[in-house]
Design a protein around this motif. Structure first.
Motif, short mmCIF file in Angstrom:
data_model
loop_
_atom_site.label_atom_id
_atom_site.label_comp_id
_atom_site.label_asym_id
_atom_site.label_seq_id
_atom_site.Cartn_x
_atom_site.Cartn_y
_atom_site.Cartn_z
N GLY A 168 22.01 1.06 -0.78
CA GLY A 168 21.85 2.48 -0.52
C GLY A 168 23.15 3.12 -0.08
O GLY A 168 24.11 2.44 0.31
N GLU A 172 22.11 7.36 4.02
CA GLU A 172 20.70 6.99 4.05
C GLU A 172 20.33 6.27 5.33
O GLU A 172 19.24 5.68 5.43
N SER A 225 17.37 4.02 3.92
CA SER A 225 17.90 2.65 3.88
C SER A 225 17.77 1.90 5.20
O SER A 225 17.54 0.70 5.19
#
Length: 800
Positions: A168, A172, A225
């Motif tokens: 990611g 995130e 994430s």
């Protein structure tokens, strides 16, 4: 004279030999804040221990200096182990425990709570304590670098602290300090991302860090994430204590102690002197930074606790136009290119918040009120000549401010854990932007000044329950989020976010885990607040949406608590949708990478999709027989679609292969040595468009080359590897402690491949040469751009 010296030395050694340390603290039940009386506290592998009194207080005296694992236990509660507790002579150790009630009747289930997951996050959780953070090889006391030892975490070979979790992007991730959100944890942060070259959190204040890489609890929002949960130490309740740290690039002062009978505080301030160091070694940019942290904890009464957090930073980035005496031709070309590209940047940010926790018999209310702000100003003149406004390439000023409120109720009753709550956020985004470089793409200059305001609202409910004598844990939750930045986003039902997790005990200390969930995150403010020259919120008109991420995770975990070991393996799959893509160049913002500057300040549409999937494995040995280590392996693919390309292509975060090996050994007389070796597969990048870049009109507008988006991420770099070493030596005196360390990053001086630079050819006076065959173009050439150098650091830590 010799006799006096011998006598003094004898008395000094005797004072150390016969002086002993103290461990004291309080044991409570975290559900209702009640003291746990008559609990056992044992220093493992010794005969030292104590029993808590009716107020939950305990004290262990006559403890020799050293590093210990300390366990608290009581019938009907789960054991809790504090690893690597440092005992010194200068001051007693303040060590508090929270013991959770245990409904299990299985005597063979003996799992330390330090390794086990909470009911809300039964998988994908990694823990680091304060000692692991401070001594980490190559980390140089920077938490953003320390977490790179964990599985699923990638980094870049440059000096940036971008945190890339399971394929990611850096933006995130979300960061919480004592449950209060802190958006920025790095100096010189890239706006629209979360990376930066230097962490701003002082590790002296951190008690432990939890990285949650999947199976997110329902009370956490707006990330795809990971969530980082930082828990700061509580200030000392007995007397004031101070720590001074002198490193190669900064001076840090930390102080803690009581304020009256009910309040304690932690305070930290740091000043860098990187500017002088960089000027000394002839670098073309001179950064300097300052940061501060403050925490106060007030026990209003036995059932009410108030916590205040303040974190802030001031960053300045200026150019160094002095010419080094020993400059080579290649150094000269790199220096001139960077001077042409890098802006003069000033940035400051802060986050403040209060948390009120009100306990009752079977749970507690948590109320959080916070505010944060980021101010980012970048200016660039052609040739760095500020004498005329005609030379101004861009002048960018923006401010992001957020005001947040969150209320949560936690109930523990009948074997169930139930939580529900609501949250509201009011944000302001101000931008003043003049940019001539857009002429090359759109044929017009950006010149806007505007203020945008946004409202975000949400709610959640979650529950967890053990079954089959605590062999099976089921956790489920749902949340909804809405915002007024787009037509679709306004309706919370469009952002319905269910999640469910399972954990099953296959046999004592062997667990199988699984999770499925849907998560949402709003785009960056640079996207939400972008306005054209007519003052229109273009991306709102384009109905920009929350980014959606559906995740599946399955894993297995094996614990060996008697030897402080943990082994995990997890497979994951993440499916992205509604990801913003640039209307200017037709690519997903996930493929832009991250660097100093701004990401997303342009028209976008929510039409890109992505996926990230892989396998990560971890073997962790906490301190045992004076040895510790972490071995992490991650196999990952990260891919996104672009409107101007067919199918999935590798994203800017597609490392594919990540290895991190960390180990250390403690020796007699308080010596310690540690090492870390890591390997990361090369990431893809987009090559330059030579024909477009060489046009004089384009280069004069941008002072840098243009990318060839028809070859988006078509070229891949070679793999990167690095060895870091650290040596520590500690001294314990009657009233103070001394620790010096040597930290060596990139011990064998590996030069990592980075995308080559496309730079202009210059004459002896630094003037750019025109292409003799085409007067409309400059002469350009490619030069290598390796990253990495041997970087030794000597540090000194004094506590008193």
């Amino acid at each position: 004279m010799r006799s006096i010296i011998l006598l003094f030395g004898f008395l000094f050694i005797s004072s150390l030999a016969f002086s002993q340390g103290v461990i004291r603290g309080k044991i409570t039940n975290p559900v209702n804040n009640q003291p746990v009386a008559f609990a056992n506290v044992l220093i493992l592998n010794t005969e030292l221990g104590a029993i808590s009194d009716e107020n939950g207080l305990y004290e262990i005296t006559e403890v020799p200096t050293g590093l210990y694992n300390v366990r608290a236990s009581f019938v009907g509660f789960k054991n809790k182990t504090a690893f690597e507790v440092q005992v010194t002579l200068a001051r007693p150790v303040q060590l508090d425990f929270e013991l959770v009630e245990d409904a299990s009747e299985l005597s063979e289930v003996v799992v330390s709570d330090e390794f086990s997951r909470s009911e809300e996050t039964p998988l994908s959780v990694r823990k680091l304590n304060s000692n692991e953070i401070e001594r980490y090889p190559g980390g140089n006391r920077d938490i953003s670098r320390v977490i790179q030892a964990l599985p699923g975490v990638a980094s870049t070979p440059s000096f940036r602290n971008d945190i890339l979790i399971r394929g990611g992007a850096p933006n995130e991730n979300k960061f919480f300090i004592d449950e209060i959100e802190v958006p920025v944890i790095n100096h010189f942060a890239t706006q629209g991302s979360s990376g930066g070259p230097v962490g701003l959190l002082n590790v002296n204040l951190i008690k432990n860090v939890d990285l949650i890489a999947g199976g997110f609890p329902a009370n956490r929002m707006d990330a795809l994430s990971s969530f980082f949960e930082f828990q700061l130490k509580e200030g000392r309740r007995d007397k004031m204590a101070t720590q001074v740290t002198v490193g190669a690039s900064e001076l840090t002062l930390s102080n803690e102690g009581p304020i009256g009978e009910k309040t304690t505080y932690l305070l930290s301030a740091r000043r860098s002197y990187l500017q002088g160091l960089f000027k000394l070694i002839g670098l073309p940019f001179l950064p300097t930074f300052n940061d501060f942290q403050l925490k106060t904890t007030t026990k209003l009464n036995d059932k009410t606790e108030l916590t205040f957090i303040g974190v802030g930073a001031i960053d300045k980035f200026v150019l160094n136009q002095d010419v080094p005496d020993d400059e080579t031709e290649e150094d000269r070309e790199n220096r001139l290119y960077l001077l042409d590209v890098l802006p003069v940047q000033n940035q400051w940010n802060y986050a403040t918040g209060v948390k009120l926790k009100r306990f009752r018999e079977n749970g507690f209310w948590t109320f959080v009120l916070s505010r944060n702000m980021l101010n980012n100003h970048s200016v660039k003149y052609a040739g760095n000549d500020e004498s005329s406004q005609n030379n101004l390439l861009f002048d960018y000023l923006s401010q992001e401010s957020e005001n947040k409120f969150r209320a949560e109720n936690s109930i523990f009753k009948g074997g169930f854990t139930v939580k529900y709550g609501v949250n509201y956020e009011y944000s302001r985004y101000y931008i003043k932007n003049f940019d001539r470089s857009t002429l090359a793409n759109s044929g017009q200059i950006i010149d806007v000044e505007s203020t945008s305001n946004f409202n975000l609202y949400g709610g959640f409910v979650s529950a967890s329950k053990y079954f089959n004598d605590e062999r099976l844990l089921i956790t489920g939750g749902i949340r909804m989020d809405g915002a007024d930045f787009g037509a679709t986003a306004k309706n919370p039902l469009n952002q319905l976010s269910p999640r469910i997790s399972f954990s099953y005990q296959l046999k004592p200390n062997l667990f199988a885990t699984a999770n499925a969930g849907v998560y949402y995150q709003k785009p960056s403010y640079t996207v939400l607040g972008y306005k054209d020259s007519e003052g229109q919120l273009i991306n709102q008109l384009n109905d920009v949406r929350f980014i959606r991420n559906s995740q599946l995770i399955a894993g297995i975990e094996w614990l060996v608590p008697e030897k402080n070991r943990r082994f995990t393996a997890e497979a994951f799959y993440k499916k992205y949708s509604n990801y913003p893509s640039s209307l200017r160049n037709g690519i997903s913002l996930a493929n832009l990478g991250a660097d100093f500057g701004v990401i997303g300040n342009e028209p976008v549409e929510s039409n890109s999709e992505g996926r990230a999937y892989g396998l990560e494995m971890l073997a962790q040995q906490r301190l045992f027989n004076d040895f510790y280590g972490i071995a992490a392996l991650t196999l990952v693919r990260s891919e996104f679609t672009n409107p101007n390309t067919d199918g999935y292509i590798a994203s800017s975060w597609d490392n594919r292969f990540i290895v991190s090996l960390t180990a250390g050994k403690r020796f007699g007389n308080n010596w310690e040595i540690g090492a870390r070796w890591r390997f990361l597969g090369g990431t893809p990048y987009t090559p330059y468009d030579y024909e477009k870049s060489s046009l004089i009109n384009n280069w004069d507008l941008r002072s840098q080359p243009a990318l060839d988006y028809s070859q988006i991420n078509a070229v891949r770099l070679s793999g990167f590897h690095q060895l870091d070493l650290r040596l520590d030596k500690k001294y314990y005196f009657q009233k103070w402690n001394l620790n010096w360390y040597v930290d060596i990053q990139n011990a064998y001086n590996f030069k990592a491949e980075q995308p080559p630079l496309l730079v202009p050819v210059r004459d002896g006076q630094g003037n750019i040469l025109v292409d003799s065959s085409d007067p409309s173009r400059y002469q350009l050439k490619y030069i290598s751009n390796p990253a990495g150098s041997l970087l030794p650091t000597v540090g000194l830590i004094v506590e008193f």
